[in-house]
Design a protein around this motif. Sequence first.
Motif, short mmCIF file in Angstrom:
data_model
loop_
_atom_site.label_atom_id
_atom_site.label_comp_id
_atom_site.label_asym_id
_atom_site.label_seq_id
_atom_site.Cartn_x
_atom_site.Cartn_y
_atom_site.Cartn_z
N PRO A 226 29.82 -9.46 -42.85
CA PRO A 226 29.43 -8.78 -41.62
C PRO A 226 28.99 -9.77 -40.55
O PRO A 226 28.89 -10.98 -40.80
N HIS A 227 28.74 -9.25 -39.38
CA HIS A 227 28.00 -9.99 -38.37
C HIS A 227 26.58 -10.18 -38.91
O HIS A 227 25.94 -9.24 -39.37
N VAL A 228 26.08 -11.42 -38.89
CA VAL A 228 24.77 -11.73 -39.48
C VAL A 228 23.86 -12.28 -38.39
O VAL A 228 24.21 -13.24 -37.71
N ILE A 229 22.70 -11.66 -38.23
CA ILE A 229 21.78 -12.05 -37.16
C ILE A 229 20.37 -12.24 -37.71
O ILE A 229 19.88 -11.42 -38.49
N ASP A 230 19.75 -13.33 -37.32
CA ASP A 230 18.38 -13.63 -37.70
C ASP A 230 17.43 -12.66 -37.00
O ASP A 230 17.53 -12.45 -35.79
N ILE A 231 16.51 -12.07 -37.74
CA ILE A 231 15.58 -11.09 -37.16
C ILE A 231 14.70 -11.70 -36.08
O ILE A 231 14.20 -11.01 -35.20
N ASN A 232 14.56 -13.05 -36.09
CA ASN A 232 13.78 -13.75 -35.07
C ASN A 232 14.62 -14.14 -33.85
O ASN A 232 14.08 -14.71 -32.91
N GLY A 233 15.92 -13.84 -33.89
CA GLY A 233 16.77 -14.15 -32.75
C GLY A 233 17.11 -15.62 -32.61
O GLY A 233 17.39 -16.08 -31.50
N ASN A 234 17.13 -16.38 -33.72
CA ASN A 234 17.43 -17.81 -33.65
C ASN A 234 18.90 -18.13 -33.85
O ASN A 234 19.30 -19.28 -33.63
N PHE A 235 19.70 -17.19 -34.30
CA PHE A 235 21.13 -17.42 -34.47
C PHE A 235 21.79 -16.09 -34.81
O PHE A 235 21.15 -15.13 -35.22
N TYR A 236 23.10 -16.06 -34.63
CA TYR A 236 23.93 -15.07 -35.32
C TYR A 236 25.30 -15.69 -35.55
O TYR A 236 25.69 -16.66 -34.88
N PHE A 237 26.03 -15.18 -36.53
CA PHE A 237 27.39 -15.62 -36.78
C PHE A 237 28.21 -14.44 -37.24
O PHE A 237 27.68 -13.43 -37.72
N LYS A 238 29.52 -14.56 -37.05
CA LYS A 238 30.42 -13.49 -37.46
C LYS A 238 31.77 -14.07 -37.83
O LYS A 238 32.16 -15.13 -37.31
#
Length: 357
Positions: A226-238
């Motif tokens: 899936p699209h993966v996002i850090d709950i702290n908003g420090n990164f995401y990747f897909k």
Amino acid sequence: MTYDIAIIGAGMAGASLAAAIGARARVVLIEAEDLPGRHATGRSAAFWSETYGGPAVQPLTTASGPTLRDGGYLTPLGSLHIGRREDAARIDRLLADFAGSGVELLRVDPATRVPGLRPEWVYGISEPSCAYIDVAALHADYLAAAKAAGAVLITDAALLMADRHDGLWRLETKAGPIRARVLVNAAGAWADIVARIAGAAPVGITPYRRTMMQLRTDPPAPAGLPHVIDINGNFYFKPEAGGRLWLTPHDETRSVPCDIAPEEWDIAVAIDRLEKTVDWRVEAVERRWAGLRSFAPDRAPVYGFDTRVPGFFWCAGQGGFGIQTAPAGSALAAVLLLSEGDVPPGVDAERYGVGRF
């Protein structure tokens, strides 16, 4: 020719509004670049997420979903919000922020969704509705619909001067003079500059750099990731085609409006954060780019007539959410602009009015 409405900017905001207006008014789209969509629209991370942008943006995103799905612009992806033990409060806050919104969020074991996830990432919230979005097709279809309804697109036409007399805007552009009864500011990162040219007070639309890159990893991005996002908003990747990965450090570096480029430091930061999240090895950075995300002070979009300058309409501040909210945002803007039609369901028009500033 005198137009009813002149829209400054033919990116997603301007193109979708012109399409929403349709044949109900004579519209001219005025684009500073040689082709529309060169900036934020053409550099999107290309996903649709109902939580992205927070509760203020969610009603517009959710209301846009049916149009995007029915039009074939969405492809299932899913999103996973991940956190470590110290992030428990942020995980709870995410669930609380969207409770009662209709957005489906489920607690899951993140290790079952992301092969190679490092053990400290213990919290996972699944957002099944998240999807890829075909940005190029959506933008092209909006431009085609606008042109079919009679809209005129003028490129290489940066706005130089705007003056209003007797209910008529006289615009000077690099492509020549244009006259219109209403001037719409859909200029993205340049929105406050356009406001100043027209004699309106800027509302504080601020551009921020966002860096993206395409990686080749070992192992390749797993099928079904899936699209993966850090709950702290420090990164995401897909995941992307061919086992590639799109990654961002989720940076927000204040910028002047410009043709923005990525910085090597942000590339390095993103890779470091990825390698602290999964045990994959980055083999190559195959592409890198940056775009400008432009926010109003409260990070919600701005739609509506200026409270002090007659005939000046705001369609700006869409941040990184202008594509996923385009159907509802343009429908709302058209209702406010033409004083006819219905506001999209679940959307509070006053929430996005320029009068809040």
